[in-house]
Design a protein around this motif. Structure first.
Motif, PDB file in Angstrom:
ATOM      1  N   ASP A   1       0.875  -1.173   0.000  1.00  0.00           N
ATOM      2  CA  ASP A   1       0.000   0.000   0.000  1.00  0.00           C
ATOM      3  C   ASP A   1       0.911   1.221   0.000  1.00  0.00           C
ATOM      4  OD1 ASP A   1      -1.425   2.302   1.253  1.00  0.00           O
ATOM      5  OD2 ASP A   1      -3.103   0.897   1.246  1.00  0.00           O
ATOM      6  N   VAL A   2       0.889   1.970  -1.099  1.00  0.00           N
ATOM      7  CA  VAL A   2       1.888   3.026  -1.272  1.00  0.00           C
ATOM      8  C   VAL A   2       1.690   4.174  -0.287  1.00  0.00           C
ATOM      9  CG1 VAL A   2       2.224   2.419  -3.699  1.00  0.00           C
ATOM     10  CG2 VAL A   2       0.611   4.248  -3.112  1.00  0.00           C
ATOM     11  N   GLY A   3       0.428   4.470   0.067  1.00  0.00           N
ATOM     12  CA  GLY A   3       0.177   5.544   1.033  1.00  0.00           C
ATOM     13  C   GLY A   3       0.682   5.188   2.412  1.00  0.00           C
TER      14      GLY A   3
ATOM     15  N   LEU B   1       6.298  -9.233  -5.078  1.00  0.00           N
ATOM     16  CA  LEU B   1       5.257  -8.214  -5.094  1.00  0.00           C
ATOM     17  C   LEU B   1       4.071  -8.739  -5.902  1.00  0.00           C
ATOM     18  CD1 LEU B   1       4.272  -5.325  -4.467  1.00  0.00           C
ATOM     19  CD2 LEU B   1       5.427  -4.584  -6.564  1.00  0.00           C
ATOM     20  N   TYR B   2       2.928  -8.928  -5.241  1.00  0.00           N
ATOM     21  CA  TYR B   2       1.765  -9.512  -5.899  1.00  0.00           C
ATOM     22  C   TYR B   2       0.615  -8.535  -6.068  1.00  0.00           C
ATOM     23  CZ  TYR B   2       4.256 -13.843  -4.903  1.00  0.00           C
ATOM     24  OH  TYR B   2       5.216 -14.818  -4.833  1.00  0.00           O
ATOM     25  N   CYS B   3       0.668  -7.408  -5.366  1.00  0.00           N
ATOM     26  CA  CYS B   3      -0.429  -6.455  -5.463  1.00  0.00           C
ATOM     27  C   CYS B   3       0.076  -5.075  -5.034  1.00  0.00           C
ATOM     28  CB  CYS B   3      -1.591  -6.884  -4.553  1.00  0.00           C
ATOM     29  SG  CYS B   3      -3.054  -5.834  -4.682  1.00  0.00           S
ATOM     30  N   ILE B   4      -0.471  -4.041  -5.671  1.00  0.00           N
ATOM     31  CA  ILE B   4      -0.227  -2.654  -5.275  1.00  0.00           C
ATOM     32  C   ILE B   4      -1.571  -2.015  -4.951  1.00  0.00           C
ATOM     33  CG2 ILE B   4       0.366  -0.342  -6.137  1.00  0.00           C
ATOM     34  CD1 ILE B   4       2.889  -1.637  -5.714  1.00  0.00           C
ATOM     35  N   HIS B   5      -1.656  -1.371  -3.779  1.00  0.00           N
ATOM     36  CA  HIS B   5      -2.804  -0.527  -3.476  1.00  0.00           C
ATOM     37  C   HIS B   5      -2.351   0.918  -3.614  1.00  0.00           C
ATOM     38  CE1 HIS B   5      -5.652  -3.464  -1.142  1.00  0.00           C
ATOM     39  NE2 HIS B   5      -5.488  -3.763  -2.425  1.00  0.00           N
ATOM     40  N   MET B   6      -2.998   1.622  -4.556  1.00  0.00           N
ATOM     41  CA  MET B   6      -2.598   2.980  -4.899  1.00  0.00           C
ATOM     42  C   MET B   6      -3.468   4.009  -4.197  1.00  0.00           C
ATOM     43  SD  MET B   6      -0.723   5.150  -6.528  1.00  0.00           S
ATOM     44  CE  MET B   6       0.225   4.160  -7.701  1.00  0.00           C
ATOM     45  N   LYS B   7      -2.821   5.040  -3.662  1.00  0.00           N
ATOM     46  CA  LYS B   7      -3.502   6.213  -3.130  1.00  0.00           C
ATOM     47  C   LYS B   7      -2.524   7.366  -3.163  1.00  0.00           C
ATOM     48  CE  LYS B   7      -4.858   4.283   0.731  1.00  0.00           C
ATOM     49  NZ  LYS B   7      -4.500   2.853   0.781  1.00  0.00           N
TER      50      LYS B   7
ATOM     51  N   TYR C   1       6.709  -6.224 -13.151  1.00  0.00           N
ATOM     52  CA  TYR C   1       5.620  -6.554 -12.233  1.00  0.00           C
ATOM     53  C   TYR C   1       4.417  -7.073 -13.012  1.00  0.00           C
ATOM     54  CZ  TYR C   1       1.673  -5.546  -9.090  1.00  0.00           C
ATOM     55  OH  TYR C   1       0.528  -5.624  -8.333  1.00  0.00           O
ATOM     56  N   PRO C   2       3.927  -8.267 -12.669  1.00  0.00           N
ATOM     57  CA  PRO C   2       2.834  -8.852 -13.456  1.00  0.00           C
ATOM     58  C   PRO C   2       1.436  -8.558 -12.920  1.00  0.00           C
ATOM     59  CG  PRO C   2       3.711 -10.494 -11.965  1.00  0.00           C
ATOM     60  CD  PRO C   2       4.509  -9.226 -11.719  1.00  0.00           C
ATOM     61  N   GLY C   3       1.350  -7.942 -11.754  1.00  0.00           N
ATOM     62  CA  GLY C   3       0.051  -7.788 -11.101  1.00  0.00           C
ATOM     63  C   GLY C   3      -0.680  -6.520 -11.478  1.00  0.00           C
ATOM     64  N   CYS C   4      -1.626  -6.143 -10.623  1.00  0.00           N
ATOM     65  CA  CYS C   4      -2.451  -4.959 -10.856  1.00  0.00           C
ATOM     66  C   CYS C   4      -2.054  -3.827  -9.915  1.00  0.00           C
ATOM     67  CB  CYS C   4      -3.925  -5.282 -10.621  1.00  0.00           C
ATOM     68  SG  CYS C   4      -4.668  -6.244 -11.937  1.00  0.00           S
ATOM     69  N   VAL C   5      -2.341  -2.616 -10.353  1.00  0.00           N
ATOM     70  CA  VAL C   5      -2.289  -1.445  -9.485  1.00  0.00           C
ATOM     71  C   VAL C   5      -3.739  -1.113  -9.162  1.00  0.00           C
ATOM     72  CG1 VAL C   5      -1.699   0.999  -9.311  1.00  0.00           C
ATOM     73  CG2 VAL C   5      -0.120  -0.592 -10.438  1.00  0.00           C
ATOM     74  N   ASP C   6      -4.143  -1.452  -7.945  1.00  0.00           N
ATOM     75  CA  ASP C   6      -5.535  -1.298  -7.535  1.00  0.00           C
ATOM     76  C   ASP C   6      -5.715  -0.004  -6.748  1.00  0.00           C
ATOM     77  OD1 ASP C   6      -6.352  -3.731  -8.641  1.00  0.00           O
ATOM     78  OD2 ASP C   6      -5.823  -4.851  -6.830  1.00  0.00           O
ATOM     79  N   LEU C   7      -6.528   0.886  -7.272  1.00  0.00           N
ATOM     80  CA  LEU C   7      -6.841   2.102  -6.540  1.00  0.00           C
ATOM     81  C   LEU C   7      -7.638   1.737  -5.295  1.00  0.00           C
ATOM     82  CD1 LEU C   7      -6.936   5.264  -6.425  1.00  0.00           C
ATOM     83  CD2 LEU C   7      -9.154   5.074  -7.588  1.00  0.00           C
ATOM     84  N   GLU C   8      -7.171   2.210  -4.145  1.00  0.00           N
ATOM     85  CA  GLU C   8      -7.921   2.056  -2.893  1.00  0.00           C
ATOM     86  C   GLU C   8      -8.161   3.465  -2.354  1.00  0.00           C
ATOM     87  OE1 GLU C   8      -7.944  -0.961   0.843  1.00  0.00           O
ATOM     88  OE2 GLU C   8      -6.080   0.160   0.572  1.00  0.00           O
ATOM     89  N   TYR C   9      -9.329   3.982  -2.678  1.00  0.00           N
ATOM     90  CA  TYR C   9      -9.681   5.360  -2.359  1.00  0.00           C
ATOM     91  C   TYR C   9     -10.462   5.355  -1.049  1.00  0.00           C
ATOM     92  CZ  TYR C   9     -11.336  10.142  -3.393  1.00  0.00           C
ATOM     93  OH  TYR C   9     -11.606  11.487  -3.373  1.00  0.00           O
ATOM     94  N   GLU C  10      -9.884   5.931  -0.015  1.00  0.00           N
ATOM     95  CA  GLU C  10     -10.430   5.762   1.328  1.00  0.00           C
ATOM     96  C   GLU C  10     -11.177   6.986   1.844  1.00  0.00           C
ATOM     97  OE1 GLU C  10      -6.979   4.532   3.577  1.00  0.00           O
ATOM     98  OE2 GLU C  10      -7.359   2.433   3.126  1.00  0.00           O
ATOM     99  N   ILE C  11     -11.350   8.004   1.017  1.00  0.00           N
ATOM    100  CA  ILE C  11     -12.054   9.204   1.469  1.00  0.00           C
ATOM    101  C   ILE C  11     -13.365   9.357   0.693  1.00  0.00           C
ATOM    102  CG2 ILE C  11     -10.023  10.432   2.300  1.00  0.00           C
ATOM    103  CD1 ILE C  11      -9.795  11.846  -0.356  1.00  0.00           C
TER     104      ILE C  11
END
Length: 283
Positions: A185-187, A207-213, A246-256
């Motif tokens: 989780d980059v944030g 690295l299997y997943c990225i949570h972007m914020k 990196y073979p996975g996804c960049v998944d937006l995780e918008y928490e606001i």
């Protein structure tokens, strides 16, 4: 001007235009954007206030996205035949389920862990985005082997007593099965005082997943903004992901703005696509 001269000049001009036309497709082909090696997606926690499956599908279609990491808000841990049926329905609507979670494993007990892996298997998750306690980690890793479902451990920042940063995960999983890896989780990584692109290099092939914020201030959880409006080095992150293949996804995780997330989500996805296009990729 004679008819002959006109014809000759016209012919020469025509030959020049034909040559240019024949060269243009090759030139444009060389300059054409390449398909993006980075797949964009959504962590369905983003839409936590919208529990109806059709609402989630509608949001994904509006965003022109397929890749979804499902939270149990949207795929409840119920009877396993219902789990399978509901997961299959999402797929029938054109979504690609890339994983499920975050799923927590607080207990070092077979019964608790097995129930969650049975859920993941019924849903067809290739990966669990998870947070096992330190005590349960090795037992959870044994289920990873048994079920052949990856575990991407999610860091949750300075408040997380188990996994504040990916580096804390790295220190504990070195000798475990390689299917036990990371959801960075980059944030939260930035708030833990870590350099995000360098962290991605450190965790590398696990690295299997990225949570972007994105954040307006590097150490304040409450400063989250739409991606592109803060200080997150999105382009450097994407460049690093491409570099490590990196073979996975960049998944937006918008928490606001949970009750009205789409304006910020739309801005975030548009910015990510813009960065990829500036890198020469279609998105």
């Amino acid at each position: 001007m004679s008819h002959r001269t006109f014809t000759r000049r016209t012919a020469l001009k025509g030959l020049g235009l034909a040559a240019a036309a024949s060269a243009t497709p090759r030139f444009l082909s060389a300059m054409a954007p390449k398909p993006s090696p980075i797949r964009l997606g959504i962590a369905s926690y983003t839409f936590r206030e919208f529990k109806q499956p059709q609402q989630l599908v509608d949001f994904m279609h509006q965003l022109n996205l397929k890749n979804i990491n499902l939270k149990d808000f949207h795929l409840p841990m119920g009877p396993l035949d219902e789990v399978k049926k509901n997961a299959d329905w999402y797929r029938s609507q054109g979504l690609v389920i890339t994983g499920g979670g975050t799923i927590y494993f607080p207990k070092d007990e077979d019964e608790d862990i097995k129930a969650k892996f049975d859920y993941a298997k019924a849903a067809g998750f290739p990966m669990i985005i998870g947070s096992p306690s330190h005590a349960a980690l090795e037992r959870v890793a044994s289920f990873v082997k048994k079920y052949d479902i990856k575990l991407a451990i999610h860091n949750h920042g300075p408040e997380d007593k188990e996994w504040p940063s990916p580096q804390d995960i790295l220190a504990k999983i070195g000798n475990l099965d390689k299917r036990v890896g990371f959801c960075v989780d980059v944030g939260h990584t930035m708030r833990a005082g870590k350099d995000v692109p360098e962290t991605i290099k450190e965790v590398g092939s696990r690295l299997y997943c990225i949570h972007m914020k994105d954040l307006a201030e590097k150490d304040k959880k409450e400063s989250q903004v739409a991606v592109g409006e803060g200080i997150m080095p999105v382009k450097q992150i994407f460049e690093t992901l491409v570099k490590i293949k990196y073979p996975g996804c960049v998944d937006l995780e918008y928490e606001i703005n949970g009750k009205d997330p789409m304006p910020g989500v739309t801005k975030s996805i548009a910015y990510e696509r813009k960065v990829l296009e500036e890198m020469g990729y279609t998105a």
